[in-house]
Design a protein around this motif. Structure first.
Motif, PDB file in Angstrom:
ATOM      1  N   GLN A  77      60.860  59.507 129.211  1.00  0.00           N
ATOM      2  CA  GLN A  77      59.931  59.119 128.157  1.00  0.00           C
ATOM      3  C   GLN A  77      59.233  57.805 128.482  1.00  0.00           C
ATOM      4  N   ALA A  99      55.311  57.051 129.043  1.00  0.00           N
ATOM      5  CA  ALA A  99      54.614  56.048 128.233  1.00  0.00           C
ATOM      6  C   ALA A  99      53.855  55.059 129.095  1.00  0.00           C
ATOM      7  N   PHE A 140      60.829  58.173 119.886  1.00  0.00           N
ATOM      8  CA  PHE A 140      60.154  58.512 121.139  1.00  0.00           C
ATOM      9  C   PHE A 140      61.146  58.519 122.306  1.00  0.00           C
ATOM     10  N   GLY A 172      63.130  61.581 122.555  1.00  0.00           N
ATOM     11  CA  GLY A 172      62.397  62.788 122.894  1.00  0.00           C
ATOM     12  C   GLY A 172      62.573  63.866 121.837  1.00  0.00           C
ATOM     13  N   GLU A 173      62.860  65.065 122.282  1.00  0.00           N
ATOM     14  CA  GLU A 173      63.029  66.175 121.347  1.00  0.00           C
ATOM     15  C   GLU A 173      64.438  66.243 120.774  1.00  0.00           C
ATOM     16  N   ALA A 202      52.964  55.032 122.743  1.00  0.00           N
ATOM     17  CA  ALA A 202      53.201  56.424 123.088  1.00  0.00           C
ATOM     18  C   ALA A 202      53.829  57.172 121.924  1.00  0.00           C
ATOM     19  N   GLY A 203      54.713  56.493 121.188  1.00  0.00           N
ATOM     20  CA  GLY A 203      55.345  57.119 120.036  1.00  0.00           C
ATOM     21  C   GLY A 203      54.347  57.418 118.932  1.00  0.00           C
ATOM     22  N   SER A 230      52.292  60.317 119.910  1.00  0.00           N
ATOM     23  CA  SER A 230      53.073  61.565 119.856  1.00  0.00           C
ATOM     24  C   SER A 230      53.388  61.998 118.425  1.00  0.00           C
ATOM     25  N   TYR A 261      55.225  60.310 116.121  1.00  0.00           N
ATOM     26  CA  TYR A 261      56.549  59.980 115.603  1.00  0.00           C
ATOM     27  C   TYR A 261      56.500  59.085 114.372  1.00  0.00           C
TER      28      TYR A 261
END
Length: 260
Positions: A32, A36, A185, A188-189, A251-252, A255, A257
């Motif tokens: 991650q 990023a 973030f 991840g998943e 990045a979060g 995405s 989040y």
């Protein structure tokens, strides 16, 4: 005896009540972070735009202001009004009772400063246990600091985020700025409740691992040079750890989040 690990193979001792970060958690967080920073499956142009925008001194984001408001380094072992103002630049609302507890003479202020002063100002998160020093007393003091800061009055947001942001302001090479966006973030998943990302003891190990990873460090060096070329001395006080914080947060947000 539990030990934390670095990406370069070094290890360091953990306090007895700390749990070592699982290899799978470190692996996901590394992937991650590289994304990023545009060093994995990321988009370098997008990363550059987001970082330049975040650190624009005329922009709407905190940028370098978080690090540069007031004499943060000359008062490294104190909590000052400048520190609390810096925290508010990261979208944090403070309670008047909280401010009084941390600035006025009080048992809470005494406890916070006692923990803070046991945390070395010179050791970065990727060098815990270096030079043969036992990092466990300092790591225990970090736990104490977070606990004391979380216990201050807070009517909104989450108390652990306030604790994280103020601690990061005081120890910018050692303690990361953590919030829900960054922690989600990095996980991840995965489900946060299953990975324990979001607990300060695990998060500190994750950031230490990331900051000792050669590809992460190379990417951070590249982006700092890019920012310096764009904004000059504005970013002189931005530490590599702080730059990683911002890249992860950007990045979060991208995405989604912040909406989860």
């Amino acid at each position: 005896m539990s030990r934390g690990v670095y990406a370069d193979g070094r290890t360091y001792e953990l306090p007895a009540n700390w749990t070592p970060a699982e290899p799978a958690v470190l692996e996901v967080a590394t992937a991650q972070a590289l994304a990023a920073l545009g060093a994995g499956a990321g988009e370098p142009d997008k990363v550059r735009r987001s970082l330049v925008k975040y650190f624009d001194p005329d922009g709407k984001y905190a940028g370098a202001l978080f690090s540069t408001i007031g004499p943060s380094q000359s008062s490294a072992d104190d909590i000052t009004a400048a520190d609390l103002l810096a925290v508010t630049t990261l979208s944090m609302t403070l309670d008047p009772r909280q401010i009084r507890q941390l600035l006025d003479p009080s048992s809470k202020r005494t406890q916070v400063l006692r923990a803070l002063r046991q945390i070395d100002t010179s050791i970065p998160v990727q060098d815990l246990g270096s030079g043969g020093l036992d990092p466990r007393p300092m790591l225990s003091a970090i736990s104490d600091l977070y606990r004391e800061l979380r216990a201050t009055p807070k009517p909104s947001s989450t108390r652990w985020v306030f604790a994280s942001k103020l601690a990061a302001r005081k120890r910018p090479n050692l303690l990361p700025v953590r919030d829900n966006v960054v922690c989600k973030f990095l996980a991840g998943e995965r489900n946060l409740s299953h990975t324990t990302v979001g607990s300060h003891d695990i998060d500190l190990q994750i950031f230490g691992y990331l900051m000792s990873h050669p590809r992460v460090r190379d990417a951070l060096g590249h982006w700092w040079s890019e920012l310096h070329a764009e904004h000059g001395s504005v970013v002189d006080d931005v530490t590599p750890l702080r730059l990683l914080d911002v890249a992860l947060w950007n990045a979060g947000i991208a995405s989604g989040y912040a909406k989860v």
